[in-house]
Scaffold this active site. Structure first.
Site, PDB file in Angstrom:
ATOM      1  CE1 TYR A 142      15.367 -76.631  53.744  1.00  0.00           C
ATOM      2  CE2 TYR A 142      16.328 -78.717  54.421  1.00  0.00           C
ATOM      3  CZ  TYR A 142      15.688 -77.541  54.731  1.00  0.00           C
ATOM      4  OH  TYR A 142      15.357 -77.275  56.034  1.00  0.00           O
ATOM      5  CE  LYS A 192       7.406 -62.111  51.731  1.00  0.00           C
ATOM      6  NZ  LYS A 192       6.799 -61.383  52.865  1.00  0.00           N
ATOM      7  CG  ASP A 224       5.108 -62.034  55.843  1.00  0.00           C
ATOM      8  OD1 ASP A 224       4.255 -62.685  55.206  1.00  0.00           O
ATOM      9  OD2 ASP A 224       5.415 -60.862  55.558  1.00  0.00           O
ATOM     10  CG  ASP A 248      13.167 -76.576  58.581  1.00  0.00           C
ATOM     11  OD1 ASP A 248      13.027 -77.534  59.360  1.00  0.00           O
ATOM     12  OD2 ASP A 248      14.169 -75.823  58.580  1.00  0.00           O
ATOM     13  CG  ASP A 252      11.534 -76.484  64.475  1.00  0.00           C
ATOM     14  OD1 ASP A 252      11.198 -77.591  64.010  1.00  0.00           O
ATOM     15  OD2 ASP A 252      12.679 -76.251  64.931  1.00  0.00           O
TER      16      ASP A 252
HETATM   17  C1  IPM Z   1      13.963 -81.112  60.156  1.00  0.00           C
HETATM   18  C2  IPM Z   1      15.390 -80.671  60.322  1.00  0.00           C
HETATM   19  C3  IPM Z   1      16.157 -80.987  59.046  1.00  0.00           C
HETATM   20  C4  IPM Z   1      15.499 -80.253  57.900  1.00  0.00           C
HETATM   21  C5  IPM Z   1      17.666 -80.661  59.120  1.00  0.00           C
HETATM   22  C6  IPM Z   1      18.322 -81.381  60.267  1.00  0.00           C
HETATM   23  C7  IPM Z   1      18.361 -80.967  57.823  1.00  0.00           C
HETATM   24  O1  IPM Z   1      15.431 -79.327  60.662  1.00  0.00           O
HETATM   25  O2  IPM Z   1      13.732 -82.324  59.974  1.00  0.00           O
HETATM   26  O3  IPM Z   1      13.075 -80.275  60.237  1.00  0.00           O
HETATM   27  O4  IPM Z   1      15.749 -79.069  57.705  1.00  0.00           O
HETATM   28  O5  IPM Z   1      14.715 -80.882  57.191  1.00  0.00           O
HETATM   29 MG    MG Z   2      13.539 -78.494  61.056  1.00  0.00          MG
END
Ligand code: IPM
Ligand code: MG
Length: 356
Positions: A142, A192, A224, A248, A252
């Protein structure tokens, strides 16, 4: 103790889930005799429309003067498209407010009553899912330089850089080891290291630090493989610590283990007392259901619990909120649409308060 916070509901369902979370906060604070000093401020499109920027100076000031930031969501995909990336709310507001907060804790719990909402088969989750993901938040792809697109079409090129210093790795791994110590004492360090130099340094550092935490069982896992093991044996994970992008993506994925991303809270913490800790549910602004009292408020409510625990040291109040949420979820009667129910955001909020 005064609960002195900046409240930034932002866009879409951010508004209703933060209103719900504030109701629960008011309820526990009243019970414990803790006054709340909440200053609301605009962020995201709500701020662009009024002040021309997603993070106005006034909002920054409110944040700077508070002990914690309670944040809803920012961004509206249809409108975001009209802005260059550098001006979009997630860059201008979200990434700005998280600056200096290197430890992103995302807590994924499957309440047993919601087992049928977990996409995995019953025998895979019978032992229970309770995973704390610790995502490094201020380094890696990032922020690494160089970053950007150069040249002219059709010969353009783009570069992102994954960079980590040993100091950055040590401080996030320390959060990992210490969090594991307070939980089930298992730490999975995800990297990784078969390919990436940053990961090789990460793994070496984790191994060396492991000697100082003989009570914590450290395992290393390639990212992975980790994404596969989360589906194969999710109940065996306790604490996962990993770099920014891996965290990240894995968070999710892991959020779906509890049936809905709408249930997952998060905290962004640092070690510099001048940077205000930031708390948000991990879901987005969900404009398709915004303003209809349909959003699941549990992620935001549990975010308040994290805030009370980590910033204000109010563990009892935090636990009371978590127990209230588990009761409602385990009963599985008052559920929002993301969990197949018909209850509204305010129904769920009222049920949580009643269950406390
Ligand atoms: C999260 C989101 C953010 C991130 C985006 C919206 C920049 O995906 O909070 O996980 O990647 O940190
Ligand atoms: Mg995210």
């Amino acid at each position: 103790m005064t609960i002195d916070i900046a409240v930034l509901p932002g866009d879409g369902i951010g508004v209703e889930v933060i209103a719900a979370a504030m109701k629960v906060l008011e309820h526990v604070a009243r019970g414990g005799g803790h006054p709340i000093q909440a200053t609301y401020a605009d962020v995201g499109w709500a701020a662009i429309d009024k002040h021309g920027t997603a993070l106005p100076a006034a909002t920054r000031d409110v944040c700077r003067r508070s002990k914690a930031i309670l944040f809803g969501a920012v961004g509206l995909p249809d409108r975001d498209k009209t802005l260059p990336q550098a001006q979009r709310p997630e860059r201008v507001a979200l990434l700005e407010l998280r600056k200096g907060l290197f430890a992103n804790l995302r807590h994924v719990v499957l309440p047993p009553g919601l087992a049928e909402h977990c996409p995995l088969k019953a025998h895979l989750i019978a032992a229970g899912i309770d995973i704390m993901i610790i995502r490094e938040l201020t380094g890696g792809l990032y922020y690494g330089k160089p970053q950007g697109i150069s040249g002219d079409a059709p010969n353009r090129a783009a570069v992102d850089t994954m960079a980590y210093s040993e100091k950055e790795i040590v401080r996030i791994l320390k959060v990992g080891f210490e969090t594991a110590r307070k939980r089930r004492r298992r730490l999975t360090s995800v990297d990784k290291a078969n390919i990436l130099a940053t990961s090789q340094l990460w793994r070496e550092t984790a191994t060396a630090m492991g000697a100082d935490y003989p009570d914590v069982q450290l395992e290393h896992m390639y990212v992975d493989n980790a994404s596969m093991q989360l589906l194969r044996r999710p109940t065996e994970f306790d604490v996962i610590v990993t770099e920014n992008t891996f965290g990240d993506i894995l968070s999710d994925e892991a959020s779906m283990l509890c049936g809905s991303i709408g249930l997952v809270p998060s905290a962004c913490l640092g070690d510099d007392p001048s940077v205000v800790p930031f708390y948000e549910p991990i879901h987005g602004s969900a404009p398709d259901i915004a303003g209809q009292n349909k959003a699941n408020p549990i992620g935001a409510i549990l975010t308040v619990a994290m805030m009370l625990r980590y910033t204000f040291g109010l563990n009892q109040e935090a636990t009371a909120i978590e127990k209230g949420c588990s009761k409602v979820l385990n009963a599985a009667k008052v559920l929002t649409g993301d969990l197949g129910g018909k209850a509204s955001c305010s129904d769920v909020t009222a049920a949580v308060i009643a269950a406390m």
